[in-house]
Scaffold this motif. Structure first.
Motif, mmCIF file in Angstrom:
data_model
loop_
_atom_site.group_PDB
_atom_site.id
_atom_site.type_symbol
_atom_site.label_atom_id
_atom_site.label_comp_id
_atom_site.label_asym_id
_atom_site.label_seq_id
_atom_site.Cartn_x
_atom_site.Cartn_y
_atom_site.Cartn_z
ATOM 1 N N PHE A 158 0.704 -1.255 -0.045
ATOM 2 C CA PHE A 158 0.128 0.001 0.097
ATOM 3 C C PHE A 158 0.696 1.378 0.109
ATOM 4 C CE2 PHE A 158 -3.075 3.196 1.564
ATOM 5 C CZ PHE A 158 -4.062 2.948 0.960
ATOM 6 N N MET A 159 2.058 1.100 0.746
ATOM 7 C CA MET A 159 2.985 2.281 0.759
ATOM 8 C C MET A 159 3.528 2.468 -0.660
ATOM 9 S SD MET A 159 6.563 3.043 2.319
ATOM 10 C CE MET A 159 7.091 2.152 0.920
ATOM 11 N N VAL A 160 3.708 1.466 -1.433
ATOM 12 C CA VAL A 160 4.112 1.877 -2.826
ATOM 13 C C VAL A 160 3.017 2.390 -3.880
ATOM 14 C CG1 VAL A 160 5.120 0.363 -4.759
ATOM 15 C CG2 VAL A 160 5.746 -0.282 -2.576
ATOM 16 N N ALA A 161 1.937 1.734 -3.505
ATOM 17 C CA ALA A 161 0.846 2.396 -4.375
ATOM 18 C C ALA A 161 0.643 3.635 -3.858
ATOM 19 C CB ALA A 161 -0.500 1.663 -4.055
ATOM 20 N N ALA A 162 0.559 4.070 -2.852
ATOM 21 C CA ALA A 162 0.492 5.573 -2.364
ATOM 22 C C ALA A 162 1.576 6.452 -2.916
ATOM 23 C CB ALA A 162 0.336 5.779 -0.909
ATOM 24 N N THR A 163 2.713 5.836 -2.941
ATOM 25 C CA THR A 163 3.931 6.833 -3.335
ATOM 26 C C THR A 163 3.715 7.029 -4.975
ATOM 27 O OG1 THR A 163 5.323 5.892 -1.725
ATOM 28 C CG2 THR A 163 6.235 6.826 -3.625
ATOM 29 N N VAL A 164 3.162 5.925 -5.713
ATOM 30 C CA VAL A 164 2.976 6.038 -7.032
ATOM 31 C C VAL A 164 1.842 6.776 -7.306
ATOM 32 C CG1 VAL A 164 2.157 4.816 -9.150
ATOM 33 C CG2 VAL A 164 3.980 3.744 -7.680
ATOM 34 N N LEU A 165 0.799 6.912 -6.750
ATOM 35 C CA LEU A 165 -0.241 7.712 -6.777
ATOM 36 C C LEU A 165 0.202 9.258 -6.617
ATOM 37 C CD1 LEU A 165 -3.281 8.520 -7.303
ATOM 38 C CD2 LEU A 165 -3.642 7.947 -4.429
ATOM 39 N N PHE A 166 1.037 9.402 -5.572
ATOM 40 C CA PHE A 166 1.344 10.819 -5.287
ATOM 41 C C PHE A 166 2.263 11.263 -6.433
ATOM 42 C CE2 PHE A 166 5.050 13.117 -3.125
ATOM 43 C CZ PHE A 166 4.507 14.217 -2.827
ATOM 44 N N ALA A 167 3.188 10.330 -6.930
ATOM 45 C CA ALA A 167 4.003 10.865 -8.159
ATOM 46 C C ALA A 167 3.322 11.232 -9.201
ATOM 47 C CB ALA A 167 5.032 9.672 -8.604
ATOM 48 N N VAL A 168 2.110 10.709 -9.695
ATOM 49 C CA VAL A 168 1.131 10.873 -10.665
ATOM 50 C C VAL A 168 0.616 12.219 -10.411
ATOM 51 C CG1 VAL A 168 -0.987 10.180 -11.856
ATOM 52 C CG2 VAL A 168 0.733 8.434 -11.314
ATOM 53 N N VAL A 169 -0.024 12.213 -9.201
ATOM 54 C CA VAL A 169 -0.586 13.549 -8.965
ATOM 55 C C VAL A 169 0.397 15.008 -9.040
ATOM 56 C CG1 VAL A 169 -1.937 14.928 -7.151
ATOM 57 C CG2 VAL A 169 -2.208 12.522 -7.529
ATOM 58 N N LEU A 170 1.776 14.689 -8.606
ATOM 59 C CA LEU A 170 2.625 15.608 -8.662
ATOM 60 C C LEU A 170 3.010 15.957 -10.055
ATOM 61 C CD1 LEU A 170 4.592 17.359 -6.542
ATOM 62 C CD2 LEU A 170 6.326 15.556 -7.050
ATOM 63 N N TRP A 171 3.092 14.901 -10.783
ATOM 64 C CA TRP A 171 3.456 15.044 -12.377
ATOM 65 C C TRP A 171 2.779 15.591 -13.071
ATOM 66 C CZ3 TRP A 171 7.955 14.111 -15.099
ATOM 67 C CH2 TRP A 171 7.655 14.016 -16.598
ATOM 68 N N PHE A 172 1.234 15.446 -12.938
ATOM 69 C CA PHE A 172 0.291 16.502 -13.574
ATOM 70 C C PHE A 172 -0.158 17.502 -12.957
ATOM 71 C CE2 PHE A 172 -0.129 12.179 -15.448
ATOM 72 C CZ PHE A 172 -0.052 12.456 -16.678
ATOM 73 N N ASP A 173 0.649 17.841 -11.563
ATOM 74 C CA ASP A 173 0.057 19.229 -10.806
ATOM 75 C C ASP A 173 -1.477 19.183 -10.591
ATOM 76 O OD1 ASP A 173 0.519 21.213 -9.401
ATOM 77 O OD2 ASP A 173 0.444 22.778 -11.256
ATOM 78 N N MET A 174 -1.950 18.110 -10.033
ATOM 79 C CA MET A 174 -3.517 18.129 -9.748
ATOM 80 C C MET A 174 -3.885 18.096 -8.285
ATOM 81 S SD MET A 174 -4.750 15.163 -12.445
ATOM 82 C CE MET A 174 -3.607 13.894 -11.399
ATOM 83 N N PHE A 175 -3.108 18.837 -7.386
ATOM 84 C CA PHE A 175 -3.294 19.078 -6.144
ATOM 85 C C PHE A 175 -4.588 19.925 -5.956
ATOM 86 C CE2 PHE A 175 1.010 17.742 -6.047
ATOM 87 C CZ PHE A 175 0.873 16.585 -5.004
ATOM 88 N N THR A 176 -5.694 19.555 -6.217
ATOM 89 C CA THR A 176 -6.835 20.258 -6.314
ATOM 90 C C THR A 176 -7.778 19.679 -4.857
ATOM 91 O OG1 THR A 176 -8.267 18.633 -7.179
ATOM 92 C CG2 THR A 176 -7.398 20.417 -8.681
ATOM 93 N N ARG A 177 -8.824 20.600 -4.662
ATOM 94 C CA ARG A 177 -9.588 20.095 -3.378
ATOM 95 C C ARG A 177 -10.034 18.617 -3.445
ATOM 96 N NH1 ARG A 177 -11.915 24.776 -2.162
ATOM 97 N NH2 ARG A 177 -10.472 24.991 -0.415
ATOM 98 N N LEU A 178 -10.685 18.502 -4.582
ATOM 99 C CA LEU A 178 -11.064 17.096 -5.012
ATOM 100 C C LEU A 178 -10.089 16.012 -4.994
ATOM 101 C CD1 LEU A 178 -13.853 15.626 -5.882
ATOM 102 C CD2 LEU A 178 -13.211 16.016 -8.129
ATOM 103 N N VAL A 179 -9.138 16.149 -5.365
ATOM 104 C CA VAL A 179 -8.150 15.196 -5.252
ATOM 105 C C VAL A 179 -7.625 15.022 -3.890
ATOM 106 C CG1 VAL A 179 -5.663 14.686 -5.715
ATOM 107 C CG2 VAL A 179 -7.129 15.605 -7.401
ATOM 108 N N GLY A 180 -7.613 16.116 -2.917
ATOM 109 C CA GLY A 180 -7.268 16.036 -1.637
ATOM 110 C C GLY A 180 -8.246 15.477 -0.785
#
Length: 346
Positions: free
Chosen positions: A106-128
Motif C-alpha cells: 500500500f505504501m508503494v501504491a500511495a507513493t506511485v499515486l502521489f508521483a502521478v498527481v505531482l507530475w500532472f500538478d493536480m493538487f485540487t480540493r477534490l484530489v485532496g
C-alpha cells in the motif's frame, strides 16, 4: 541570528510537542479502553505525522508551497534512509514479509499515486478529499482484517502501540495531548518562518529547506520511536511504523493540505510588490516544477531499497543500514550542490 533561533526553537517544539501529543493521546485512548491494535493503526501514525501535517499547512498558509511539498517528500525519504538506516545500525531488523506485505504494497501504491498527481500538478480540493477517502478506506479495512485470528499484521500494529509506555492518569494525559498540540503548532510557525528566511538569505530554494532541515526535524518522532523499538527488540515494529508514517504523510498530509489550501507545484512569477527573488539562485524559474526529478528519484530509490532489503533475506543487516545512510548523505550533498549533478558531468 534570529532565523537560526527560530529554526532551532521550532525543531525543539515540534519534537517535544510531537512526543507529548503521542504519549498523551495514547494514554487517553488506553484509559477509555481502546485496543492496542486500533491505537497502533491510528493514533501512533497520526501522532508521529502531526509535525509534518501542521508544518505543511503552515507553509501553505504562508504561500511556501515548495517548503510544504518538500517537507512531505523529504520526510518520507528520511524515514527510510535515515530512520531505518540508523535503527539497523543499532540492531539488525528481522523482517516478517507476511506481516508487512499489506502495508508495504500500500505504501508503494500511495507513493506511485502521489508521483502521478505531482507530475500532472493536480493538487485540487477534490484530489485532496480523494486522498483522505483512500486513507479512511485503508484504515477501516486494516482494522477489520487485523481483528481476525492469526493476523500477522495485527502483531506489528499492536506492537507500535505497546512501545509507547504510559502510566499517567486521564487528566494528565489530556494535558499532555493539549500541550503537545500547542507545541506542534507554535513550533511549525517558528520553523516555517525561520526556514523561509534562511532560503531568502542564502539563495536556497524553499523546496530544499523543506527536503532537508524541515523534513529531518519533523521526522524526529519516527526516529525516536524506531530507535526505541529496535532497542527493545521489536525492530519489526520500527519498520512497520515507518511504512505507516509514509502512508500517512502522503494521504493524510497532502490530502488535508490540498483540501484546505489547493495549490500548484509549478513556480509562479512573483506577485506585484513582492521582494525581488534571484530565480537562478532558487533554481526554479516561473513555469517550472518546484520538485525536481532528483527529488522524486530519491523518493523512488528509498522505496525500492526498503522493499528490496525488507522482503529479501528476512533481515535488514547493519551493512544494509549503512547503505541507506550513505544514500541519504549522498542525496543531501546533491541537494545542497556539494557534489556535481549528473547532468553537469555530461
Amino acid at each position: 541570528m534570529l532565523m537560526v533561533a527560530l529554526i532551532v526553537g521550532g525543531l525543539l517544539l515540534l519534537f517535544a510537542g510531537g512526543e507529548m501529543l503521542v504519549r498523551g493521546s495514547v494514554g487517553v485512548a488506553r484509559r477509555l479502553g481502546m485496543s492496542e491494535l486500533l491505537i497502533g493503526l491510528t493514533l501512533v501514525g497520526f501522532g508521529t505525522s502531526m509535525p509534518e501535517m501542521v508544518t505543511s499547512l503552515q507553509a501553505l498558509s504562508d504561500d511556501a508551497v515548495g517548503l510544504s511539498v518538500g517537507n512531505v517528500i523529504g520526510s518520507n525519504v528520511a524515514n527510510v534512509l535515515l530512520v531505518i538506516g540508523a535503527a539497523c545500525l543499532i540492531s539488525p531488523i528481522i523482517t516478517h514479509p507476511r506481516a508487512l506485505a499489506r502495508d508495504g504494497l500500500f505504501m508503494v501504491a500511495a507513493t506511485v499515486l502521489f508521483a502521478v498527481v505531482l507530475w500532472f500538478d493536480m493538487f485540487t480540493r477534490l484530489v485532496g478529499l480523494g486522498f483522505v477517502a483512500i486513507l479512511i478506506v485503508y484504515l477501516t479495512t486494516s482494522v477489520i482484517l487485523d481483528r481476525r485470528k492469526n493476523s500477522p499484521a495485527a502483531v506489528v500494529h499492536s506492537g507500535e502501540a505497546e512501545v509507547i509506555e504510559t502510566h499517567e492518569p486521564l487528566w494528565l494525559s489530556l494535558v499532555l495531548a493539549l500541550a503537545g498540540i500547542a507545541g506542534v503548532v507554535i513550533g511549525a510557525k517558528l520553523l516555517v518562518t525561520g526556514g523561509s528566511d534562511l532560503a531568502r538569505v542564502f539563495g536556497i530554494s524553499e523546496t530544499v529547506i523543506g527536503l532537508s532541515i524541515v523534513a529531518v526535524g519533523t521526522s524526529l518522532p519516527e526516529l525516536v520511536t524506531s530507535i526505541m523499538s529496535a532497542a527493545k527488540g521489536k525492530a519489526d515494529v520500527a519498520l512497520g511504523n515507518v511504512l505507516g508514517s509514509n502512508i500517512f504523510n502522503i494521504l493524510a498530509i497532502m490530502g488535508v493540505s490540498a483540501t484546505v489550501y489547493p495549490f500548484s507545484v509549478i513556480g509562479q512569477p512573483a506577485a506585484s510588490g513582492a521582494k525581488p527573488v534571484d530565480v537562478q539562485a532558487l533554481e526554479y524559474a516561473p513555469g517550472e516544477s518546484l520538485v525536481g526529478m532528483q527529488d522524486m528519484g530519491a523518493l523512488a530509490l528509498s522505496v525500492f531499497l526498503l522493499v528490496l532489503f525488507a522482503y529479501t533475506g528476512r533481515k535488514l543487516a547493519r551493512w544494509e543500514g549503512a547503505v541507506l545512510l550513505g544514500a541519504y548523505a549522498l542525496y543531501m550533498a546533491l541537494s545542497f550542490n556539494l557534489l556535481p549533478h549528473f547532468g553537469d558531468l555530461v
